[in-house]
Design an enzyme around this catalytic site. Sequence first.
Site, PDB file in Angstrom:
ATOM      1  N   ASP A 237       0.865  -1.187   0.000  1.00  0.00           N
ATOM      2  CA  ASP A 237       0.000   0.000   0.000  1.00  0.00           C
ATOM      3  C   ASP A 237       0.899   1.233   0.000  1.00  0.00           C
ATOM      4  O   ASP A 237       1.260   1.743  -1.056  1.00  0.00           O
ATOM      5  CB  ASP A 237      -0.932  -0.070   1.209  1.00  0.00           C
ATOM      6  CG  ASP A 237      -1.975   1.033   1.205  1.00  0.00           C
ATOM      7  OD1 ASP A 237      -1.875   1.952   0.372  1.00  0.00           O
ATOM      8  OD2 ASP A 237      -2.902   0.999   2.036  1.00  0.00           O
TER       9      ASP A 237
ATOM     10  N   ARG B 293     -10.948 -12.023   4.493  1.00  0.00           N
ATOM     11  CA  ARG B 293      -9.704 -12.636   4.009  1.00  0.00           C
ATOM     12  C   ARG B 293     -10.018 -13.919   3.233  1.00  0.00           C
ATOM     13  O   ARG B 293      -9.303 -14.281   2.303  1.00  0.00           O
ATOM     14  CB  ARG B 293      -8.802 -13.025   5.181  1.00  0.00           C
ATOM     15  CG  ARG B 293      -8.120 -11.894   5.864  1.00  0.00           C
ATOM     16  CD  ARG B 293      -7.027 -12.446   6.773  1.00  0.00           C
ATOM     17  NE  ARG B 293      -6.711 -11.557   7.878  1.00  0.00           N
ATOM     18  CZ  ARG B 293      -5.872 -10.546   7.818  1.00  0.00           C
ATOM     19  NH1 ARG B 293      -5.276 -10.249   6.681  1.00  0.00           N
ATOM     20  NH2 ARG B 293      -5.629  -9.809   8.882  1.00  0.00           N
TER      21      ARG B 293
HETATM   22  C1  PRP Z   1      -0.751  -5.400   5.129  1.00  0.00           C
HETATM   23  C2  PRP Z   1       0.043  -6.162   4.083  1.00  0.00           C
HETATM   24  C3  PRP Z   1       1.390  -5.560   4.167  1.00  0.00           C
HETATM   25  C4  PRP Z   1       1.119  -4.142   4.633  1.00  0.00           C
HETATM   26  C5  PRP Z   1       1.271  -3.224   3.487  1.00  0.00           C
HETATM   27  O1  PRP Z   1      -0.573  -5.971   6.350  1.00  0.00           O
HETATM   28  O2  PRP Z   1       0.056  -7.537   4.343  1.00  0.00           O
HETATM   29  O3  PRP Z   1       2.227  -6.248   5.054  1.00  0.00           O
HETATM   30  O4  PRP Z   1      -0.211  -4.076   5.109  1.00  0.00           O
HETATM   31  O5  PRP Z   1       1.012  -1.900   3.869  1.00  0.00           O
HETATM   32  P1  PRP Z   1       2.031  -0.743   3.591  1.00  0.00           P
HETATM   33  O6  PRP Z   1       2.572  -0.929   2.215  1.00  0.00           O
HETATM   34  O7  PRP Z   1       1.180   0.505   3.680  1.00  0.00           O
HETATM   35  O8  PRP Z   1       3.084  -0.769   4.644  1.00  0.00           O
HETATM   36  P2  PRP Z   1      -1.428  -5.555   7.640  1.00  0.00           P
HETATM   37  O9  PRP Z   1      -0.586  -4.700   8.545  1.00  0.00           O
HETATM   38  O10 PRP Z   1      -2.763  -4.992   7.233  1.00  0.00           O
HETATM   39  O11 PRP Z   1      -1.605  -6.949   8.362  1.00  0.00           O
HETATM   40  P3  PRP Z   1      -2.297  -8.283   7.791  1.00  0.00           P
HETATM   41  O12 PRP Z   1      -1.371  -8.867   6.769  1.00  0.00           O
HETATM   42  O13 PRP Z   1      -2.403  -9.141   8.993  1.00  0.00           O
HETATM   43  O14 PRP Z   1      -3.630  -7.896   7.198  1.00  0.00           O
END
Ligand code: PRP
Length: 183
Positions: free
Chosen positions: A107, A169
């Site tokens: 993201d 999910r």
């Molecule tokens: C999500 C995804 C990445 C991160 C990306 O994990 O799996 O690790 O966000 O976001 P960024 O590019 O803005 O840093 P999340 O923290 O939502 O945890 P999850 O995998 O348990 O959903």
Amino acid sequence: MKAEQLHGDLTRVLFTEAEIERRIAELAAQIDSDYAGKEPLLVGVLNGALMVMADFSRALASHCEMDWMAVSSYGAGTQSSGVVRILKDLSVDIKGRHVLVVEDIIDTGLTLAYLIQNLQSRGPASLEVMTMFRKPEALKGAVVPRYVGFDLPDEFVVGYGLDYAGRYRNLRDVGTLAPHIYA
Ligand code: PRP
């Protein structure tokens, strides 16, 4: 769970289960070829990468190993802070290994920037990233993933590992969440 079983939680389906499966097969064929003779170590980032790791690793025609990390951004906001805490570290030493990080989504790219810096310091033979999905913001990030499944629009997207408040999910397709769900 399938999109049609959600009864209005999605405004539209972006990628169907079949489209995701086809794209995973293409990525696996590419990575089989790029890593011929190298037996990569796939590093999945929990929790979201669970689905892509399961499907992608089984689509490979060659041997691989798998390990997992769990990380969490500090702070309670919905946006990444860039300060990452390791909740679960790898079980294996990656020195001299060909490491391929497997992510569900990039993201802001802040989580990945931290992870790459951390893993690079451990002396892998190579370090690359495969992400199933990429948001527009990620294009500004410092880390460029070598393999990308699909680029996403700047919308609230769920499914195939991507959650909203822990849900969705296990949705097989990927779609845009209807505003009434998170309003
Ligand atoms: C999500 C995804 C990445 C991160 C990306 O994990 O799996 O690790 O966000 O976001 P960024 O590019 O803005 O840093 P999340 O923290 O939502 O945890 P999850 O995998 O348990 O959903």
